[in-house]
Motif scaffolding. Sequence first.
Motif, PDB file in Angstrom:
ATOM      1  N   SER A 295      12.798  -6.637  -7.684  1.00 63.10           N
ATOM      2  CA  SER A 295      11.789  -7.436  -8.377  1.00 63.10           C
ATOM      3  C   SER A 295      10.293  -6.998  -8.115  1.00 63.10           C
ATOM      4  O   SER A 295       9.494  -7.179  -9.139  1.00 63.10           O
ATOM      5  CB  SER A 295      12.167  -8.714  -7.887  1.00 63.10           C
ATOM      6  OG  SER A 295      13.320  -9.388  -8.430  1.00 63.10           O
ATOM      7  N   MET A 296       9.934  -6.934  -6.807  1.00 67.43           N
ATOM      8  CA  MET A 296       8.342  -6.601  -6.443  1.00 67.43           C
ATOM      9  C   MET A 296       8.270  -5.069  -7.226  1.00 67.43           C
ATOM     10  O   MET A 296       6.984  -5.036  -7.457  1.00 67.43           O
ATOM     11  CB  MET A 296       8.629  -6.481  -4.960  1.00 67.43           C
ATOM     12  CG  MET A 296       6.971  -6.475  -4.401  1.00 67.43           C
ATOM     13  SD  MET A 296       6.145  -7.723  -4.975  1.00 67.43           S
ATOM     14  CE  MET A 296       4.577  -7.007  -5.379  1.00 67.43           C
ATOM     15  N   GLU A 297       9.203  -4.081  -7.266  1.00 68.64           N
ATOM     16  CA  GLU A 297       8.996  -3.022  -7.761  1.00 68.64           C
ATOM     17  C   GLU A 297       8.398  -3.215  -9.467  1.00 68.64           C
ATOM     18  O   GLU A 297       7.394  -2.521  -9.866  1.00 68.64           O
ATOM     19  CB  GLU A 297       9.862  -2.082  -7.864  1.00 68.64           C
ATOM     20  CG  GLU A 297       9.755  -0.784  -8.551  1.00 68.64           C
ATOM     21  CD  GLU A 297      11.042   0.054  -8.958  1.00 68.64           C
ATOM     22  OE1 GLU A 297      11.067   1.258  -9.474  1.00 68.64           O
ATOM     23  OE2 GLU A 297      12.128  -0.549  -8.463  1.00 68.64           O
ATOM     24  N   LEU A 392      18.253  -1.109   0.112  1.00 65.62           N
ATOM     25  CA  LEU A 392      17.341  -1.381   0.795  1.00 65.62           C
ATOM     26  C   LEU A 392      15.975  -0.677   0.902  1.00 65.62           C
ATOM     27  O   LEU A 392      14.953  -0.711   0.512  1.00 65.62           O
ATOM     28  CB  LEU A 392      17.569  -2.394   1.847  1.00 65.62           C
ATOM     29  CG  LEU A 392      16.132  -3.257   2.550  1.00 65.62           C
ATOM     30  CD1 LEU A 392      15.371  -4.018   1.320  1.00 65.62           C
ATOM     31  CD2 LEU A 392      16.640  -4.184   3.707  1.00 65.62           C
ATOM     32  N   VAL A 393      16.434   0.498   1.777  1.00 66.97           N
ATOM     33  CA  VAL A 393      15.466   1.566   1.982  1.00 66.97           C
ATOM     34  C   VAL A 393      15.148   2.027   0.956  1.00 66.97           C
ATOM     35  O   VAL A 393      13.646   2.587   0.676  1.00 66.97           O
ATOM     36  CB  VAL A 393      15.861   2.475   3.096  1.00 66.97           C
ATOM     37  CG1 VAL A 393      16.324   1.605   4.414  1.00 66.97           C
ATOM     38  CG2 VAL A 393      17.231   2.956   2.796  1.00 66.97           C
ATOM     39  N   GLN A 394      15.774   2.413  -0.314  1.00 69.65           N
ATOM     40  CA  GLN A 394      15.598   3.081  -1.489  1.00 69.65           C
ATOM     41  C   GLN A 394      14.609   2.104  -2.259  1.00 69.65           C
ATOM     42  O   GLN A 394      13.610   2.688  -2.775  1.00 69.65           O
ATOM     43  CB  GLN A 394      16.844   3.330  -2.331  1.00 69.65           C
ATOM     44  CG  GLN A 394      17.525   4.616  -1.716  1.00 69.65           C
ATOM     45  CD  GLN A 394      16.867   5.795  -2.146  1.00 69.65           C
ATOM     46  OE1 GLN A 394      16.299   6.156  -1.198  1.00 69.65           O
ATOM     47  NE2 GLN A 394      17.106   6.211  -3.236  1.00 69.65           N
ATOM     48  N   ALA A 395      14.793   0.813  -2.309  1.00 72.64           N
ATOM     49  CA  ALA A 395      13.911  -0.094  -2.820  1.00 72.64           C
ATOM     50  C   ALA A 395      12.476  -0.117  -2.316  1.00 72.64           C
ATOM     51  O   ALA A 395      11.529  -0.364  -2.893  1.00 72.64           O
ATOM     52  CB  ALA A 395      14.709  -1.584  -2.770  1.00 72.64           C
ATOM     53  N   LEU A 396      12.445  -0.108  -0.934  1.00 70.62           N
ATOM     54  CA  LEU A 396      11.307  -0.034  -0.239  1.00 70.62           C
ATOM     55  C   LEU A 396      10.556   1.121  -0.467  1.00 70.62           C
ATOM     56  O   LEU A 396       9.244   0.886  -0.902  1.00 70.62           O
ATOM     57  CB  LEU A 396      11.415   0.072   1.211  1.00 70.62           C
ATOM     58  CG  LEU A 396      12.151  -1.217   1.899  1.00 70.62           C
ATOM     59  CD1 LEU A 396      12.375  -1.105   3.566  1.00 70.62           C
ATOM     60  CD2 LEU A 396      11.345  -2.609   1.756  1.00 70.62           C
ATOM     61  N   GLN A 397      11.137   2.339  -0.727  1.00 61.04           N
ATOM     62  CA  GLN A 397      10.268   3.568  -1.105  1.00 61.04           C
ATOM     63  C   GLN A 397       9.839   3.277  -2.745  1.00 61.04           C
ATOM     64  O   GLN A 397       8.888   3.797  -2.957  1.00 61.04           O
ATOM     65  CB  GLN A 397      11.025   4.633  -0.822  1.00 61.04           C
ATOM     66  CG  GLN A 397      11.015   5.292   0.448  1.00 61.04           C
ATOM     67  CD  GLN A 397      11.808   6.495   0.888  1.00 61.04           C
ATOM     68  OE1 GLN A 397      13.057   6.454   0.468  1.00 61.04           O
ATOM     69  NE2 GLN A 397      11.236   7.313   1.238  1.00 61.04           N
ATOM     70  N   GLU A 400       6.733   1.290  -2.754  1.00 63.45           N
ATOM     71  CA  GLU A 400       5.514   2.316  -2.559  1.00 63.45           C
ATOM     72  C   GLU A 400       4.923   3.181  -3.799  1.00 63.45           C
ATOM     73  O   GLU A 400       3.892   3.278  -3.793  1.00 63.45           O
ATOM     74  CB  GLU A 400       5.956   3.280  -1.348  1.00 63.45           C
ATOM     75  CG  GLU A 400       4.811   4.316  -0.995  1.00 63.45           C
ATOM     76  CD  GLU A 400       5.375   5.423  -0.082  1.00 63.45           C
ATOM     77  OE1 GLU A 400       4.476   6.401   0.137  1.00 63.45           O
ATOM     78  OE2 GLU A 400       6.646   5.260   0.245  1.00 63.45           O
ATOM     79  N   ALA A 401       6.186   3.778  -4.367  1.00 59.53           N
ATOM     80  CA  ALA A 401       5.740   4.590  -5.465  1.00 59.53           C
ATOM     81  C   ALA A 401       5.310   3.728  -6.666  1.00 59.53           C
ATOM     82  O   ALA A 401       4.253   4.425  -7.146  1.00 59.53           O
ATOM     83  CB  ALA A 401       7.140   5.167  -6.019  1.00 59.53           C
ATOM     84  N   LYS A 404       1.381   2.958  -5.377  1.00 60.60           N
ATOM     85  CA  LYS A 404       0.397   4.250  -5.799  1.00 60.60           C
ATOM     86  C   LYS A 404       0.028   4.572  -7.187  1.00 60.60           C
ATOM     87  O   LYS A 404      -0.769   4.663  -7.673  1.00 60.60           O
ATOM     88  CB  LYS A 404       1.131   5.322  -4.870  1.00 60.60           C
ATOM     89  CG  LYS A 404       1.199   5.143  -3.366  1.00 60.60           C
ATOM     90  CD  LYS A 404       1.539   6.474  -2.684  1.00 60.60           C
ATOM     91  CE  LYS A 404       1.402   6.336  -1.251  1.00 60.60           C
ATOM     92  NZ  LYS A 404       1.822   7.210  -0.520  1.00 60.60           N
ATOM     93  N   ARG A 405       1.190   4.251  -8.027  1.00 58.85           N
ATOM     94  CA  ARG A 405       1.257   4.567  -9.451  1.00 58.85           C
ATOM     95  C   ARG A 405       0.381   3.511 -10.093  1.00 58.85           C
ATOM     96  O   ARG A 405      -0.508   4.050 -10.968  1.00 58.85           O
ATOM     97  CB  ARG A 405       2.732   4.398 -10.113  1.00 58.85           C
ATOM     98  CG  ARG A 405       2.852   4.839 -11.630  1.00 58.85           C
ATOM     99  CD  ARG A 405       4.110   5.090 -12.097  1.00 58.85           C
ATOM    100  NE  ARG A 405       4.892   4.247 -11.695  1.00 58.85           N
ATOM    101  CZ  ARG A 405       6.473   4.262 -10.865  1.00 58.85           C
ATOM    102  NH1 ARG A 405       6.474   5.541 -10.381  1.00 58.85           N
ATOM    103  NH2 ARG A 405       6.959   3.582 -10.530  1.00 58.85           N
ATOM    104  N   PHE A 406       0.406   2.199  -9.516  1.00 60.37           N
ATOM    105  CA  PHE A 406      -0.596   1.261 -10.327  1.00 60.37           C
ATOM    106  C   PHE A 406      -1.993   1.779  -9.688  1.00 60.37           C
ATOM    107  O   PHE A 406      -3.026   1.557 -10.812  1.00 60.37           O
ATOM    108  CB  PHE A 406      -0.271  -0.025  -9.395  1.00 60.37           C
ATOM    109  CG  PHE A 406      -1.570  -1.082  -9.618  1.00 60.37           C
ATOM    110  CD1 PHE A 406      -1.575  -1.779 -10.910  1.00 60.37           C
ATOM    111  CD2 PHE A 406      -2.484  -1.264  -8.860  1.00 60.37           C
ATOM    112  CE1 PHE A 406      -2.361  -2.674 -11.084  1.00 60.37           C
ATOM    113  CE2 PHE A 406      -3.497  -2.068  -9.141  1.00 60.37           C
ATOM    114  CZ  PHE A 406      -3.490  -3.113 -10.104  1.00 60.37           C
ATOM    115  N   PHE A 407      -2.405   1.928  -8.418  1.00 59.50           N
ATOM    116  CA  PHE A 407      -3.733   2.470  -8.250  1.00 59.50           C
ATOM    117  C   PHE A 407      -4.133   3.606  -8.775  1.00 59.50           C
ATOM    118  O   PHE A 407      -5.500   3.861  -9.356  1.00 59.50           O
ATOM    119  CB  PHE A 407      -3.924   2.310  -6.917  1.00 59.50           C
ATOM    120  CG  PHE A 407      -4.056   1.162  -6.324  1.00 59.50           C
ATOM    121  CD1 PHE A 407      -5.150   0.190  -6.267  1.00 59.50           C
ATOM    122  CD2 PHE A 407      -2.883   0.574  -5.370  1.00 59.50           C
ATOM    123  CE1 PHE A 407      -5.210  -1.127  -5.886  1.00 59.50           C
ATOM    124  CE2 PHE A 407      -3.071  -0.802  -4.838  1.00 59.50           C
ATOM    125  CZ  PHE A 407      -4.172  -1.321  -4.951  1.00 59.50           C
TER     126      PHE A 407
END
Length: 485
Positions: A295-297, A392-397, A400-401, A404-407
């Motif tokens: 959801s955060m992604e 979970l670890v895939q979702a954490l990364q 991040e993606a 960075k895409r937003f900025f």
Amino acid sequence: MVDLDWKAKMVSSNISSKSPKLSNKLQVSIPAPFHIPNVSSPLSISPSASKAYDYYLRLPELRKLWEAEEFPAWQNEGVLKPALHALEITFRFISIVLSDPRPYLNRREWTRRLQSLTTSQIEVIAMLCEDENDNKTAAGTAPIVDLTSSNGVLTRESSSAEVWKIHGETTVVNRTSEASLLPRLATWQKSEDVAQKILYSIECEMRRCPYTLGLGEPNLSGKPNLDYDAVCKPNELHALKSNLFDHIDNPENATLYTTHQILESWIQTGKQLLKRIASRIDAGSFEAAAGDCSSMEKIWKLLEQIEDLHLLMDPDDFLHLKSQLQIKSVNETEAFCFRSKGLVEITKLSKELKHKVPSILGVEVDPKGGPRIQQAAMRLYTEKAEGNKVSLVQALQAIEAALKRFFFGYKQVLMIVMGSLEAKGNRAVASSDPGDSLSQIFLEPTYFPSLDAAKTFLGEFWSREQSGSRTTRDYRNEKNLKLFF
């Protein structure tokens, strides 16, 4: 975090390739990390600029609505309420665009973008509501109106309700919000088609949720309705539609103001969600945390979609408004977006999720900088015994993606809307120095170096296998995993 220097030592040219003990070890050349010039923190905030930003958007009043705890038993209130506020403000945005008298306005594209944005918001809201199905402690705590309990009798105060039957003799009273703007948009000739599409989107997206929103959607499954007016309080929300700069005669004033109110509402949802992700990881609820990370992604992607609305603003009107509002860079490295304290906070919270990786993998950080976390990550990927942790670890990364895409996207939007000089923080246009605050964020190394290294070595392992390497195929064996080091 683990120091990456050990990787360079692994592939050092000082290791003799003739040694029989090391001849089978996997050696991967890992490029040196990109070095960014030392400037002030990319997330630094100018207090005066931040205060002016809050003042323009009336954020103190909005925060009171977001943070009001009126349903103590409802755990999802803090996450879902600002999301519903963002959705309701979008309905107002549609009304603003369709009422705009400017003949040069690209009304067709504005309508398409706002329809798409609304659909994306409803999708995320549905994901947040679905969480109540999986969380036993949260199930049944939402403030709902049970439409089947009225036996088809309309109450005097609910004139917006309707009675109809489904599945033979089942009677349903379908209630529609009386304060939301969406039902009104459905009756206005200019917005009727837009509103109908939104209503069908709500119907489709909320199918897996324990309740529906109660905005006039068909509700073919006869679900209970969320008490939308009590939760969202549309009348109080729309009372904030005017700001203290309404005296400025510029049609883009309402557009800019409304866009950023939607943005800030979703930032508030993201902040609450990130706190819940951290607490769920600490509690060992990895599957629930993985769902929240997804959801955060999507929220980061939603923020990017909202920022893209600036591209539809008329260049002359917007730049005139920028001058009228006296919007300008405080210093050479500060980006306009960092005037939002909420955006700075969710950026920091997203980065801090990297500290949760050792506890997810069940190991401690090696104080000597060894590959302990990387080895644990490789075992997690290859043993395939804990799918919830892998998700979970895939979702954490993925977060991040998306961050960075937003900025990166924000910098492009800023350059198109205000020109290259503003995008570079008032530096010379010809300068190739990547030291501005936005570039620092999307060019910095990965937040999860151990996960990155584990995938790099695992990928190289399978490449060797494919090319006929002598390395044994029993890659789940602990002894064979040590061949990577």
